[in-house]
Design an enzyme around this catalytic site. Structure first.
Site, short mmCIF file in Angstrom:
data_model
loop_
_atom_site.label_atom_id
_atom_site.label_comp_id
_atom_site.label_asym_id
_atom_site.label_seq_id
_atom_site.Cartn_x
_atom_site.Cartn_y
_atom_site.Cartn_z
N GLY A 1 0.82 -1.22 0.00
CA GLY A 1 0.00 0.00 0.00
C GLY A 1 0.85 1.26 0.00
N PHE B 1 0.68 6.67 4.42
CA PHE B 1 1.83 6.17 5.19
C PHE B 1 2.80 5.39 4.30
CE2 PHE B 1 -1.18 5.54 9.11
CZ PHE B 1 -1.20 6.91 9.33
N ARG C 1 -2.82 -1.17 -5.88
CA ARG C 1 -3.66 -1.54 -7.02
C ARG C 1 -3.56 -0.53 -8.15
NH1 ARG C 1 -9.03 -1.63 -3.63
NH2 ARG C 1 -7.79 0.12 -2.84
N ASP D 1 -3.95 -6.74 -6.14
CA ASP D 1 -4.96 -6.51 -5.10
C ASP D 1 -4.66 -7.47 -3.96
OD1 ASP D 1 -7.27 -6.50 -3.49
OD2 ASP D 1 -8.53 -5.96 -5.21
N TYR E 1 -14.24 -1.94 11.41
CA TYR E 1 -12.88 -1.44 11.20
C TYR E 1 -12.04 -1.68 12.46
CZ TYR E 1 -8.83 1.50 10.48
OH TYR E 1 -7.53 1.95 10.38
N LYS F 1 -8.52 -4.06 13.23
CA LYS F 1 -7.27 -3.57 13.82
C LYS F 1 -6.97 -4.28 15.14
CE LYS F 1 -5.90 -0.96 10.49
NZ LYS F 1 -4.65 -1.23 9.77
N GLY G 1 -2.74 7.16 15.53
CA GLY G 1 -4.06 7.77 15.67
C GLY G 1 -4.41 8.50 14.38
N THR H 1 -4.40 11.49 5.64
CA THR H 1 -3.95 10.83 4.41
C THR H 1 -5.19 10.71 3.51
OG1 THR H 1 -4.47 8.67 5.32
CG2 THR H 1 -2.23 9.48 5.71
N PHE I 1 -7.08 8.24 3.86
CA PHE I 1 -7.86 7.29 4.64
C PHE I 1 -9.35 7.67 4.73
CE2 PHE I 1 -9.57 6.06 8.81
CZ PHE I 1 -9.35 4.69 8.82
P1 NDP Z 1 -4.34 5.68 2.32
O1 NDP Z 1 -5.73 5.49 1.82
O2 NDP Z 1 -3.65 6.95 2.01
O3 NDP Z 1 -3.40 4.47 1.82
C1 NDP Z 1 -3.87 3.16 1.80
C2 NDP Z 1 -2.95 2.32 0.94
O4 NDP Z 1 -3.41 0.95 0.99
C3 NDP Z 1 -2.94 2.73 -0.51
O5 NDP Z 1 -1.64 2.67 -1.02
C4 NDP Z 1 -3.80 1.68 -1.19
O6 NDP Z 1 -3.36 1.45 -2.51
C5 NDP Z 1 -3.52 0.45 -0.33
N1 NDP Z 1 -4.59 -0.53 -0.45
C6 NDP Z 1 -5.87 -0.43 0.01
N2 NDP Z 1 -6.58 -1.49 -0.35
C7 NDP Z 1 -5.74 -2.29 -1.06
C8 NDP Z 1 -5.89 -3.53 -1.72
N3 NDP Z 1 -7.07 -4.20 -1.75
N4 NDP Z 1 -4.83 -4.07 -2.36
C9 NDP Z 1 -3.65 -3.42 -2.35
N5 NDP Z 1 -3.44 -2.25 -1.74
C10 NDP Z 1 -4.48 -1.69 -1.11
O7 NDP Z 1 -4.45 5.46 3.89
P2 NDP Z 1 -3.34 5.44 5.06
O8 NDP Z 1 -1.99 5.67 4.54
O9 NDP Z 1 -3.84 6.32 6.13
O10 NDP Z 1 -3.53 3.94 5.56
C11 NDP Z 1 -2.47 3.02 5.63
C12 NDP Z 1 -2.72 2.10 6.80
O11 NDP Z 1 -2.73 2.85 8.00
C13 NDP Z 1 -4.06 1.34 6.75
O12 NDP Z 1 -3.84 0.03 7.21
C14 NDP Z 1 -4.91 2.11 7.76
O13 NDP Z 1 -5.90 1.30 8.32
C15 NDP Z 1 -3.86 2.51 8.78
N6 NDP Z 1 -4.16 3.63 9.66
C16 NDP Z 1 -4.52 4.86 9.16
C17 NDP Z 1 -4.74 5.92 10.03
C18 NDP Z 1 -5.17 7.26 9.56
O14 NDP Z 1 -5.77 8.01 10.36
N7 NDP Z 1 -4.86 7.67 8.34
C19 NDP Z 1 -4.54 5.77 11.48
C20 NDP Z 1 -4.20 4.43 11.88
C21 NDP Z 1 -3.98 3.42 11.00
P3 NDP Z 1 -4.32 1.29 -3.80
O15 NDP Z 1 -5.58 2.05 -3.53
O16 NDP Z 1 -3.49 1.82 -4.92
O17 NDP Z 1 -4.54 -0.18 -3.90
C1 8X3 Z 2 -7.52 5.15 11.70
C2 8X3 Z 2 -7.69 5.99 12.90
O1 8X3 Z 2 -9.47 6.88 14.49
O2 8X3 Z 2 -9.85 7.17 12.12
O3 8X3 Z 2 -7.15 3.85 12.06
O4 8X3 Z 2 -10.05 4.99 13.13
S1 8X3 Z 2 -9.34 6.26 13.16
#
Ligand code: NDP
Ligand code: 8X3
Length: 251
Positions: free
Chosen positions: A8, A13, A33, A58, A151, A155, A182, A186, A188
């Site tokens: 990802g 991140f 993807r 994927d 969700y 986690k 936290g 992004t 997200f």
């Molecule tokens: P983003 O949406 O910016 O990045 C998510 C990444 O995951 C993308 O590169 C996306 O790539 C990839 N991804 C998602 N689904 C798939 C799939 N089916 N196959 C392959 N790749 C996939 O979000 P974040 O950087 O914030 O999230 C990264 C991680 O951090 C996640 O696990 C999220 O749960 C976790 N997280 C996020 C927080 C936040 O507040 N932002 C806090 C805590 C944890 P593509 O779409 O090109 O496939």
């Molecule tokens: C992402 C942080 O608080 O949006 O894991 O669920 S929160």
């Protein structure tokens, strides 16, 4: 030269982690993807003089994961660090009216996808008798918040799997770390709210939320400690967030 695999890495991140390790001249393997994004990120990272391998698949698809990992193993001799980062939240609502497709998407990506990758990489690390798996968990895996149900459950599963991996892989000298961020601005929330930019932005309004680069710094720190030191579990929030539930906007 050390090799890192980051799932990802097309945004958020993952992209920030890939960038930091590329700047430190690791061989960086990135996945996602979105092919165009992958190509663009690869070119950007190569600008730092790093070797970059991009794998488009994927993570929910076990056959695609296996094929991509076969391709990767033909190109690299070892994988020193795996960052299980790919993941998402889909929707947010009460359990009695949740969208089952969203639930499956989150479970398939955040739990099963993480397992598919780990199952491919852990035997390599076992043979090497070294390696470091860094799982991106969440504050949502430490405390459940309203309407976060599935969700949060994914986690919590990442938390349990991190602990299980550490026990099982300890005999081979493999480190396993959970980094639990936290709220971070992004893509997200844009993904969670299915492209609703105003709603996504509203999540972080009035907060000085974490940036992707903050998490990259933490991952880099964890990954570059002396060989005998393993951070097991690390939770990081912005100053305006105290827990999954309490932040500066609702206290
Ligand atoms: P983003 O949406 O910016 O990045 C998510 C990444 O995951 C993308 O590169 C996306 O790539 C990839 N991804 C998602 N689904 C798939 C799939 N089916 N196959 C392959 N790749 C996939 O979000 P974040 O950087 O914030 O999230 C990264 C991680 O951090 C996640 O696990 C999220 O749960 C976790 N997280 C996020 C927080 C936040 O507040 N932002 C806090 C805590 C944890 P593509 O779409 O090109 O496939
Ligand atoms: C992402 C942080 O608080 O949006 O894991 O669920 S929160």
């Amino acid at each position: 030269m050390k090799t890192i695999l980051i799932t990802g890495a097309t945004s958020g991140f993952g992209k920030a982690i890939a960038t930091l390790f590329a700047q430190h001249k690791y061989t960086v393997c990135i996945t996602g993807r979105r092919e165009e994004r992958l190509t663009a990120v690869k070119a950007e990272l190569e600008g730092y003089g790093a070797t970059v391998i991009a794998l488009q698949f994927d993570i929910r698809n076990r056959q695609q994961v296996a094929a991509a990992m076969t391709t990767l193993k033909e190109q690299v001799q070892h994988i020193d660090i795996l960052v299980n980062n790919a993941g998402l939240a889909a929707g947010m609502g009460p359990i009695d009216s949740g969208d089952v497709d969203d639930w499956e998407d989150m479970i398939d990506t955040n739990v099963k996808g993480l397992l598919y990758i780990t199952r491919q990489v852990a035997p390599m690390m076992r043979e090497q008798r070294s390696g470091h798996i860094i799982n991106i968990g969440s504050t949502a895996g430490k405390m459940v918040y309203k309407n976060g149900n599935v969700y949060c459950a994914t986690k919590y599963a990442v938390d349990a799997l991190t602990q299980g991996m550490r026990v099982d892989l300890m005999p081979y000298g493999i480190k396993v770390t959970a980094v639990n961020p936290g709220m971070a601005e992004t893509e997200f929330s844009l993904v969670r709210f299915k492209g609703d930019e105003a709603r996504a932005k509203g999540v972080y309004d009035g907060m000085d939320a974490l940036r992707a680069e903050d998490i990259a710094d933490v991952v880099y720190y964890c990954a570059t400690l002396p060989a005998h030191v393993c951070i097991n579990d690390l939770t990081i929030t912005c100053v305006n967030q105290a827990s999954s539930v309490y932040n500066i906007k609702n206290i």
